[in-house]
Design a protein around this motif. Structure first.
Motif, PDB file in Angstrom:
ATOM      1  N   PRO A 107       0.939  -1.763   0.348  1.00  0.00           N
ATOM      2  CA  PRO A 107       0.006  -0.224   0.092  1.00  0.00           C
ATOM      3  C   PRO A 107       0.631   1.405   0.064  1.00  0.00           C
ATOM      4  CG  PRO A 107      -1.023  -1.542   2.033  1.00  0.00           C
ATOM      5  CD  PRO A 107       0.384  -1.547   1.306  1.00  0.00           C
ATOM      6  N   GLY A 108       0.327   2.145  -0.934  1.00  0.00           N
ATOM      7  CA  GLY A 108       0.661   3.124   0.180  1.00  0.00           C
ATOM      8  C   GLY A 108      -0.495   4.270  -0.428  1.00  0.00           C
ATOM      9  N   ARG A 109       0.342   5.845  -0.338  1.00  0.00           N
ATOM     10  CA  ARG A 109      -0.835   7.456   0.150  1.00  0.00           C
ATOM     11  C   ARG A 109      -1.515   7.184  -0.962  1.00  0.00           C
ATOM     12  NH1 ARG A 109       4.177  11.680   1.963  1.00  0.00           N
ATOM     13  NH2 ARG A 109       4.675  10.029   4.040  1.00  0.00           N
ATOM     14  N   GLY A 110      -3.095   6.383  -0.879  1.00  0.00           N
ATOM     15  CA  GLY A 110      -3.695   6.090  -1.800  1.00  0.00           C
ATOM     16  C   GLY A 110      -3.502   5.298  -3.014  1.00  0.00           C
ATOM     17  N   TYR A 111      -2.741   5.038  -3.400  1.00  0.00           N
ATOM     18  CA  TYR A 111      -2.187   4.302  -4.100  1.00  0.00           C
ATOM     19  C   TYR A 111      -1.063   3.353  -4.249  1.00  0.00           C
ATOM     20  CZ  TYR A 111      -4.361   8.293  -6.441  1.00  0.00           C
ATOM     21  OH  TYR A 111      -5.356   9.683  -7.334  1.00  0.00           O
ATOM     22  N   PRO A 112      -1.562   1.882  -4.479  1.00  0.00           N
ATOM     23  CA  PRO A 112      -0.877   1.038  -4.199  1.00  0.00           C
ATOM     24  C   PRO A 112       1.160   1.333  -4.764  1.00  0.00           C
ATOM     25  CG  PRO A 112      -1.688   0.597  -6.341  1.00  0.00           C
ATOM     26  CD  PRO A 112      -2.364   1.914  -5.519  1.00  0.00           C
ATOM     27  N   ILE A 113       1.655   0.940  -4.504  1.00  0.00           N
ATOM     28  CA  ILE A 113       3.064   0.739  -4.944  1.00  0.00           C
ATOM     29  C   ILE A 113       3.605  -0.137  -5.323  1.00  0.00           C
ATOM     30  CG2 ILE A 113       5.881   1.392  -4.272  1.00  0.00           C
ATOM     31  CD1 ILE A 113       5.037   2.945  -2.132  1.00  0.00           C
ATOM     32  N   GLY A 114       4.200  -0.828  -6.858  1.00  0.00           N
ATOM     33  CA  GLY A 114       4.730  -2.078  -7.238  1.00  0.00           C
ATOM     34  C   GLY A 114       3.815  -1.934  -8.308  1.00  0.00           C
ATOM     35  N   ALA A 115       2.844  -1.022  -9.161  1.00  0.00           N
ATOM     36  CA  ALA A 115       2.084  -1.426  -9.815  1.00  0.00           C
ATOM     37  C   ALA A 115       2.148  -1.011 -11.458  1.00  0.00           C
ATOM     38  CB  ALA A 115       0.962  -1.054  -9.437  1.00  0.00           C
ATOM     39  N   ALA A 116       1.910  -1.059 -12.016  1.00  0.00           N
ATOM     40  CA  ALA A 116       1.604  -0.491 -13.277  1.00  0.00           C
ATOM     41  C   ALA A 116       0.441  -0.401 -14.037  1.00  0.00           C
ATOM     42  CB  ALA A 116       2.414  -1.125 -14.368  1.00  0.00           C
ATOM     43  N   PHE A 117       0.228   1.265 -14.481  1.00  0.00           N
ATOM     44  CA  PHE A 117      -1.347   1.490 -15.174  1.00  0.00           C
ATOM     45  C   PHE A 117      -1.347   2.136 -15.760  1.00  0.00           C
ATOM     46  CE2 PHE A 117      -0.028   3.153 -10.192  1.00  0.00           C
ATOM     47  CZ  PHE A 117      -0.518   1.992  -9.550  1.00  0.00           C
ATOM     48  N   TYR A 118      -2.600   1.342 -16.709  1.00  0.00           N
ATOM     49  CA  TYR A 118      -2.468   2.033 -18.262  1.00  0.00           C
ATOM     50  C   TYR A 118      -3.370   2.771 -19.101  1.00  0.00           C
ATOM     51  CZ  TYR A 118      -1.686   1.810 -23.645  1.00  0.00           C
ATOM     52  OH  TYR A 118      -1.656   2.130 -25.192  1.00  0.00           O
ATOM     53  N   THR A 119      -3.920   3.826 -19.169  1.00  0.00           N
ATOM     54  CA  THR A 119      -4.770   5.102 -19.523  1.00  0.00           C
ATOM     55  C   THR A 119      -4.812   4.949 -21.286  1.00  0.00           C
ATOM     56  OG1 THR A 119      -3.652   6.809 -19.302  1.00  0.00           O
ATOM     57  CG2 THR A 119      -4.744   5.943 -17.360  1.00  0.00           C
ATOM     58  N   ARG A 120      -5.919   5.524 -21.589  1.00  0.00           N
ATOM     59  CA  ARG A 120      -6.289   6.879 -22.043  1.00  0.00           C
ATOM     60  C   ARG A 120      -6.870   7.543 -22.302  1.00  0.00           C
ATOM     61  NH1 ARG A 120      -7.414   1.007 -25.174  1.00  0.00           N
ATOM     62  NH2 ARG A 120      -5.107   0.153 -26.208  1.00  0.00           N
ATOM     63  N   ASN A 121      -5.891   9.280 -23.428  1.00  0.00           N
ATOM     64  CA  ASN A 121      -6.781   9.996 -22.827  1.00  0.00           C
ATOM     65  C   ASN A 121      -6.357  11.275 -21.924  1.00  0.00           C
ATOM     66  OD1 ASN A 121      -7.196   9.962 -25.378  1.00  0.00           O
ATOM     67  ND2 ASN A 121      -9.794   8.781 -24.398  1.00  0.00           N
ATOM     68  N   LYS A 122      -6.127   9.952 -20.733  1.00  0.00           N
ATOM     69  CA  LYS A 122      -6.028  10.974 -19.440  1.00  0.00           C
ATOM     70  C   LYS A 122      -4.396  10.349 -18.988  1.00  0.00           C
ATOM     71  CE  LYS A 122      -9.000  12.766 -17.184  1.00  0.00           C
ATOM     72  NZ  LYS A 122      -9.730  12.876 -15.496  1.00  0.00           N
ATOM     73  N   ILE A 123      -4.396  11.005 -18.769  1.00  0.00           N
ATOM     74  CA  ILE A 123      -2.372  11.464 -16.850  1.00  0.00           C
ATOM     75  C   ILE A 123      -2.389  10.756 -15.735  1.00  0.00           C
ATOM     76  CG2 ILE A 123      -0.261  12.307 -16.889  1.00  0.00           C
ATOM     77  CD1 ILE A 123       0.797  12.428 -20.161  1.00  0.00           C
ATOM     78  N   TYR A 124      -2.057  10.770 -14.911  1.00  0.00           N
ATOM     79  CA  TYR A 124      -2.346  11.051 -13.997  1.00  0.00           C
ATOM     80  C   TYR A 124      -1.582  11.338 -12.971  1.00  0.00           C
ATOM     81  CZ  TYR A 124      -7.630   9.524 -14.378  1.00  0.00           C
ATOM     82  OH  TYR A 124      -9.122   9.513 -14.495  1.00  0.00           O
ATOM     83  N   PRO A 125      -0.343  12.507 -12.335  1.00  0.00           N
ATOM     84  CA  PRO A 125       0.327  12.488 -11.515  1.00  0.00           C
ATOM     85  C   PRO A 125       0.798  12.321 -10.641  1.00  0.00           C
ATOM     86  CG  PRO A 125      -0.197  14.699 -12.364  1.00  0.00           C
ATOM     87  CD  PRO A 125      -1.421  13.585 -12.660  1.00  0.00           C
ATOM     88  N   ALA A 126      -0.391  11.907  -9.729  1.00  0.00           N
ATOM     89  CA  ALA A 126      -0.413  10.795  -8.150  1.00  0.00           C
ATOM     90  C   ALA A 126      -0.277   9.617  -8.499  1.00  0.00           C
ATOM     91  CB  ALA A 126      -2.226  10.970  -8.256  1.00  0.00           C
ATOM     92  N   LEU A 127      -0.092   9.019  -9.909  1.00  0.00           N
ATOM     93  CA  LEU A 127      -0.371   8.001  -9.586  1.00  0.00           C
ATOM     94  C   LEU A 127       2.014   7.645 -10.617  1.00  0.00           C
ATOM     95  CD1 LEU A 127      -2.398   5.736 -12.172  1.00  0.00           C
ATOM     96  CD2 LEU A 127      -2.688   6.180  -9.776  1.00  0.00           C
ATOM     97  N   VAL A 128       2.426   8.284 -10.690  1.00  0.00           N
ATOM     98  CA  VAL A 128       3.461   8.291 -10.623  1.00  0.00           C
ATOM     99  C   VAL A 128       3.931   8.758  -9.281  1.00  0.00           C
ATOM    100  CG1 VAL A 128       5.400   9.561 -11.551  1.00  0.00           C
ATOM    101  CG2 VAL A 128       4.015   8.774 -13.011  1.00  0.00           C
ATOM    102  N   GLY A 129       3.412   9.730  -8.745  1.00  0.00           N
ATOM    103  CA  GLY A 129       4.039  10.203  -7.173  1.00  0.00           C
ATOM    104  C   GLY A 129       4.533  11.090  -7.426  1.00  0.00           C
ATOM    105  N   ASN A 130       5.414  11.013  -5.415  1.00  0.00           N
ATOM    106  CA  ASN A 130       6.243  12.616  -5.665  1.00  0.00           C
ATOM    107  C   ASN A 130       7.849  12.593  -6.746  1.00  0.00           C
ATOM    108  OD1 ASN A 130       6.722  11.248  -4.344  1.00  0.00           O
ATOM    109  ND2 ASN A 130       7.197  12.931  -2.065  1.00  0.00           N
ATOM    110  N   ASP A 131       8.406  10.795  -6.399  1.00  0.00           N
ATOM    111  CA  ASP A 131       9.728  10.797  -6.801  1.00  0.00           C
ATOM    112  C   ASP A 131       9.416  10.603  -8.322  1.00  0.00           C
ATOM    113  OD1 ASP A 131      12.407  10.903  -6.122  1.00  0.00           O
ATOM    114  OD2 ASP A 131      12.134   8.994  -4.893  1.00  0.00           O
ATOM    115  N   ILE A 132       9.349  12.205  -9.066  1.00  0.00           N
ATOM    116  CA  ILE A 132       9.327  11.216 -10.773  1.00  0.00           C
ATOM    117  C   ILE A 132      10.982  10.650 -11.012  1.00  0.00           C
ATOM    118  CG2 ILE A 132       9.381  12.400 -12.883  1.00  0.00           C
ATOM    119  CD1 ILE A 132       7.517  13.989 -10.692  1.00  0.00           C
ATOM    120  N   GLY A 133      10.654  10.079 -12.169  1.00  0.00           N
ATOM    121  CA  GLY A 133      12.276   9.775 -12.109  1.00  0.00           C
ATOM    122  C   GLY A 133      12.954   9.133 -11.388  1.00  0.00           C
ATOM    123  N   CYS A 134      12.521   8.273 -10.151  1.00  0.00           N
ATOM    124  CA  CYS A 134      13.397   7.283  -9.252  1.00  0.00           C
ATOM    125  C   CYS A 134      13.454   6.615  -9.801  1.00  0.00           C
ATOM    126  CB  CYS A 134      12.274   7.163  -8.191  1.00  0.00           C
ATOM    127  SG  CYS A 134      13.814   6.224  -7.095  1.00  0.00           S
ATOM    128  N   GLY A 135      14.611   5.659  -9.210  1.00  0.00           N
ATOM    129  CA  GLY A 135      15.478   4.090 -10.025  1.00  0.00           C
ATOM    130  C   GLY A 135      16.613   4.203  -9.247  1.00  0.00           C
TER     131      GLY A 135
END
Length: 382
Positions: A50-78
């Motif tokens: 579990p994460g803060r509202g959205y799970p960690i360790g997952a991939a999400f595929y959308t059409r026509n929309k982008i959800y910054p909250a699904l990427v989270g605050n540590d953009i580019g972590c790797g």
């Protein structure tokens, strides 16, 4: 595709064996994201938690929309893997640990030309977070020297230029305060609503997002270079892979957007999947699959929430007990709470996470790496 692919709903799949423990709250979060407008498919990895509202360790595929909250605050972590010029056989751990007393402060003037040049080469214009460049940060981020412990595919190892005699360096970090500031700005303006693909607001976010990804890559490079310098070693980059980002991706012959939150891309070549600081890391060759949304686990995955670990462990382990691991490695961590929060006991076994994906036909293991020295912090983390 082999076993270990669980279909939870038509839109939601989980890459994990029936015996892999996954918290119910994480499954509920996974299902909840599938209800978002424009969401097509959701895939959880065996390190799902579990994460803060959205799970960690997952991939999400959308059409026509982008959800910054699904990427989270540590953009580019790797993760970035470097091979040092140090010989594993020559390492004296007691002496080696003393070399890293100046690797946390902001980079000094001797680095200014390197930082300026590399920022220019990577088209990074923001200056607001320059003091954080070359720093690890808190949480589960680390720099870890490792030894190649087992080789399963010698040909692949050779193709990557890896030598079992040399000490490796794995760096896990991201965009620090830059990514945080981008998400905070987005949430302030749009709450958790997605952005319409192609809109001016979406283009603005993606410009910020892409720069944060490049910033995170540079941050890992500078962390690695300062650790190698402190160790009086040369070194070269073997691979660098981001696991928190959104990218354009075609699926079912239609365009869309693949969001990854703690999910390692499986369509970019070899990747590393690290365990906890007292566990092995696995170098693997991915087998890209649409069913897993071209993603793999990004690590072992937490079993326990941060903040709960000290209470669970302090009656059995004193602080000094946790700076040495069962694998013979050492840990540098002066923050007592972080030392407990990141204890090996708080994580799943990486071997089982990797085995789940191997059984699902998603990867082939190339090598196993053993921790030698894990650096977290000398004191409090910012």
């Amino acid at each position: 595709m082999g076993t270990n692919v669980q279909t939870i709903t038509e839109q939601v799949s989980l890459i994990a064996s029936e015996t892999t423990w996954i918290e119910g709250a994480a499954i509920q979060q996974l299902k909840k994201t599938a209800e978002l407008s424009g969401m097509v498919r959701v895939a959880g990895m065996p390190d799902l938690h579990p994460g803060r509202g959205y799970p960690i360790g997952a991939a999400f595929y959308t059409r026509n929309k982008i959800y910054p909250a699904l990427v989270g605050n540590d953009i580019g972590c790797g993760m970035s893997l470097w091979q040092s010029s140090l010989k594993v056989s020559k390492i004296n751990l007691d002496k080696f640990m003393k070399k890293f007393d100046r690797v946390e402060a902001p980079l000094d003037e001797s680095w200014s030309e390197v930082v300026k040049r590399r920022k220019g080469e990577k088209d990074i214009t923001t200056q607001a977070f320059d003091l954080s460049l070359g720093t690890i940060g808190g949480g589960n981020h680390f720099a870890e020297f490792q030894a190649i412990d087992q080789v399963y595919d010698a040909k692949a190892l050779k193709a990557l230029g890896l030598d079992k005699k040399q000490l490796q360096l794995l760096v896990h970090s991201g965009s620090r305060g830059l990514g945080q500031s981008i998400l905070v700005e987005h949430i302030r303006q749009f709450n958790h609503h997605g952005l319409i693909a192609g809109s001016e607001d979406c283009q603005h976010y993606m410009q910020q997002h892409d720069e944060a990804v490049r910033w995170a890559e540079l941050n890992r490079e500078l962390i690695a270079r300062r650790f190698l310098e402190a160790a009086r070693s040369e070194g070269h980059l073997v691979l660098d892979v981001n696991h928190n980002l959104v990218t354009a991706k075609a699926l079912d012959n239609q365009s869309g957007y693949l969001h990854r939150k703690g999910a390692t891309p499986s369509d970019l070549g070899y990747v590393v999947i690290p365990g906890s600081r007292g566990d092995y890391t696995y170098l693997v060759k991915p087998q890209p699959s649409e069913q897993s949304l071209y993603s793999l686990a990004h690590g072992a995955g937490r079993k326990w929430k941060r903040g709960d670990c000290q209470g669970r462990l302090s009656h059995k382990y004193k602080k000094d007990d946790l700076v040495k691991t069962a694998l013979g490695s050492r840990v540098i961590c002066g923050n007592k709470e972080l030392l407990y929060d990141e204890a090996p006991q708080a994580y799943k076994k990486c071997e089982s996470v990797v085995a789940d994906m191997a059984d699902a036909g998603l990867l082939e293991v190339v090598a196993r790496l053993r921790p030698v020295l894990t650096f977290k912090t000398h004191g409090d983390c910012s």
